[in-house]
Design a protein around this motif. Structure first.
Motif, PDB file in Angstrom:
ATOM      1  N   ASN A 154       0.831  -1.211   0.000  1.00 38.69           N
ATOM      2  CA  ASN A 154       0.000   0.000   0.000  1.00 38.69           C
ATOM      3  C   ASN A 154       0.864   1.259   0.000  1.00 38.69           C
ATOM      4  O   ASN A 154       0.579   2.221  -0.722  1.00 38.69           O
ATOM      5  CB  ASN A 154      -0.918   0.005   1.225  1.00 38.69           C
ATOM      6  CG  ASN A 154      -2.288  -0.562   0.931  1.00 38.69           C
ATOM      7  OD1 ASN A 154      -2.990  -0.104   0.036  1.00 38.69           O
ATOM      8  ND2 ASN A 154      -2.672  -1.584   1.684  1.00 38.69           N
ATOM      9  N   VAL A 155       1.910   1.264   0.805  1.00 39.10           N
ATOM     10  CA  VAL A 155       2.819   2.405   0.864  1.00 39.10           C
ATOM     11  C   VAL A 155       3.478   2.629  -0.498  1.00 39.10           C
ATOM     12  O   VAL A 155       3.612   3.773  -0.962  1.00 39.10           O
ATOM     13  CB  VAL A 155       3.897   2.174   1.948  1.00 39.10           C
ATOM     14  CG1 VAL A 155       4.997   3.229   1.860  1.00 39.10           C
ATOM     15  CG2 VAL A 155       3.270   2.184   3.331  1.00 39.10           C
ATOM     16  N   LEU A 156       3.872   1.539  -1.141  1.00 35.05           N
ATOM     17  CA  LEU A 156       4.510   1.630  -2.455  1.00 35.05           C
ATOM     18  C   LEU A 156       3.622   2.325  -3.479  1.00 35.05           C
ATOM     19  O   LEU A 156       4.034   3.291  -4.141  1.00 35.05           O
ATOM     20  CB  LEU A 156       4.871   0.228  -2.943  1.00 35.05           C
ATOM     21  CG  LEU A 156       5.343   0.125  -4.395  1.00 35.05           C
ATOM     22  CD1 LEU A 156       6.754   0.654  -4.525  1.00 35.05           C
ATOM     23  CD2 LEU A 156       5.264  -1.300  -4.910  1.00 35.05           C
ATOM     24  N   PHE A 157       2.393   1.862  -3.602  1.00 31.52           N
ATOM     25  CA  PHE A 157       1.518   2.412  -4.632  1.00 31.52           C
ATOM     26  C   PHE A 157       0.980   3.792  -4.263  1.00 31.52           C
ATOM     27  O   PHE A 157       0.661   4.591  -5.153  1.00 31.52           O
ATOM     28  CB  PHE A 157       0.394   1.427  -4.940  1.00 31.52           C
ATOM     29  CG  PHE A 157       0.875   0.209  -5.675  1.00 31.52           C
ATOM     30  CD1 PHE A 157       1.413   0.327  -6.946  1.00 31.52           C
ATOM     31  CD2 PHE A 157       0.837  -1.043  -5.087  1.00 31.52           C
ATOM     32  CE1 PHE A 157       1.894  -0.778  -7.633  1.00 31.52           C
ATOM     33  CE2 PHE A 157       1.308  -2.161  -5.759  1.00 31.52           C
ATOM     34  CZ  PHE A 157       1.841  -2.024  -7.034  1.00 31.52           C
ATOM     35  N   ASN A 158       0.901   4.088  -2.987  1.00 26.52           N
ATOM     36  CA  ASN A 158       0.576   5.460  -2.581  1.00 26.52           C
ATOM     37  C   ASN A 158       1.693   6.415  -2.999  1.00 26.52           C
ATOM     38  O   ASN A 158       1.436   7.547  -3.433  1.00 26.52           O
ATOM     39  CB  ASN A 158       0.357   5.543  -1.068  1.00 26.52           C
ATOM     40  CG  ASN A 158      -0.971   4.958  -0.641  1.00 26.52           C
ATOM     41  OD1 ASN A 158      -1.901   4.857  -1.448  1.00 26.52           O
ATOM     42  ND2 ASN A 158      -1.075   4.560   0.614  1.00 26.52           N
ATOM     43  N   LYS A 159       2.936   5.936  -2.869  1.00 25.18           N
ATOM     44  CA  LYS A 159       4.082   6.741  -3.293  1.00 25.18           C
ATOM     45  C   LYS A 159       4.037   6.995  -4.795  1.00 25.18           C
ATOM     46  O   LYS A 159       4.391   8.083  -5.272  1.00 25.18           O
ATOM     47  CB  LYS A 159       5.378   6.015  -2.913  1.00 25.18           C
ATOM     48  CG  LYS A 159       6.652   6.776  -3.255  1.00 25.18           C
ATOM     49  CD  LYS A 159       6.835   7.986  -2.378  1.00 25.18           C
ATOM     50  CE  LYS A 159       8.197   8.633  -2.611  1.00 25.18           C
ATOM     51  NZ  LYS A 159       8.366   9.861  -1.793  1.00 25.18           N
ATOM     52  N   LEU A 160       3.581   6.003  -5.555  1.00 26.12           N
ATOM     53  CA  LEU A 160       3.488   6.134  -7.007  1.00 26.12           C
ATOM     54  C   LEU A 160       2.179   6.789  -7.453  1.00 26.12           C
ATOM     55  O   LEU A 160       1.983   7.033  -8.642  1.00 26.12           O
ATOM     56  CB  LEU A 160       3.600   4.745  -7.666  1.00 26.12           C
ATOM     57  CG  LEU A 160       4.960   4.051  -7.558  1.00 26.12           C
ATOM     58  CD1 LEU A 160       4.854   2.610  -8.040  1.00 26.12           C
ATOM     59  CD2 LEU A 160       6.021   4.810  -8.358  1.00 26.12           C
TER      60      LEU A 160
END
Length: 265
Positions: free
Chosen positions: A99-105
């Protein structure tokens, strides 16, 4: 009682010695750091495996991102993890990290795909397992012949389920009779909760325990603050959390020294 720790990222084992308890950080000690060439290949292959899975999800959802941006977001995961682990004393699981990864993207991914990606991350350590350090099996055979061993481990992408599988595949699982993983407890070292839970089943006091680990700010600080003796392991090569000076009571440089150390406690 002897306690030890084991994880590709952060795992603990415990061991009971009649009226003595010893904590051991063993995954990084036992499994995490084989000879550098082997570790580098395993770690690099695991990173490629995870990043390819990320690219697949991005492409399946018709997004386009260059490799530099994706790598930066992937690196951001570890920065986020370190803050949660070292400052908030908890270890985010693979689902939270995805979730953190795709929020960053700034990408919205359907729930089923997000869950499937998190499972790929969880099982990455089984697809590209790290090696076992020299003399670990001999050391465990000696310890388990005299003590009851228990594991306490901080986890990362892979949780307690996967780490149990890894230990079984390497032939060290049966040396241990009790297991504590941060993703299952909801807290991480140096939080005293993990140390308390480790001692509870054996009715021993902290002063009757020794903890072995290779990370000063989690293993050694946690054990010392809880009133245990501590041993720092320095034989696995330098890592990002290493410090020049340690407040541990003893130093272990190689697993072939374990019998001598315990005979002189």
């Amino acid at each position: 009682l002897f306690f030890a720790s084991v994880y590709s990222f952060f795992m603990f084992f415990f061991l009971i010695v009649y009226d003595l308890v010893v904590f051991f950080f063993v995954f990084l000690l036992m499994i995490r750091r084989p000879p550098r060439s082997t570790l580098d290949r395993s770690s690099a292959a695991s990173d490629v495996y995870k990043r390819q899975a990320i690219y697949n999800v991005i492409e399946n959802n018709n997004y386009k991102y260059d490799s530099v941006t994706v790598y930066s977001a992937y690196k951001h995961l570890w920065d986020y993890f370190d803050i949660q682990w070292l400052e908030n004393q908890r270890t985010p699981n693979s689902y939270e990290l995805c979730n953190v990864l795709f929020n960053k993207l700034n990408i919205e991914i359907p729930e089923p795909e997000l869950f499937n990606l998190s499972q790929i991350f969880r099982k990455g350590i089984l697809q590209h397992p790290p090696g076992i350090l020299p003399n670990v099996k001999t050391g465990l055979e000696y310890l388990s012949s005299k003590y009851i061993l228990v594991i306490i481990s901080d986890t990362a992408f892979s949780g307690g389920i996967e780490l149990r599988e890894l230990m079984k595949s390497t032939g060290i699982y049966n040396h241990f009779s009790y297991f504590i993983f941060s993703d299952e407890v909801g807290s991480a070292k140096p939080n005293k909760l993990l140390f308390e839970k480790a001692l509870e089943p054996f009715s021993v006091l902290p002063i009757e325990a020794i903890h072995i680990g290779d990370i000063e700010r989690t293993d050694i600080v946690g054990a010392n603050n809880f009133g245990m003796k501590s041993i720092i392991y320095k034989g696995g090569g330098k890592h990002k959390y290493a410090v020049a000076e340690s407040n541990a009571h003893y130093i272990l440089n190689n697993w072939n020294e374990i019998e001598t150390i315990f005979n002189n406690l």
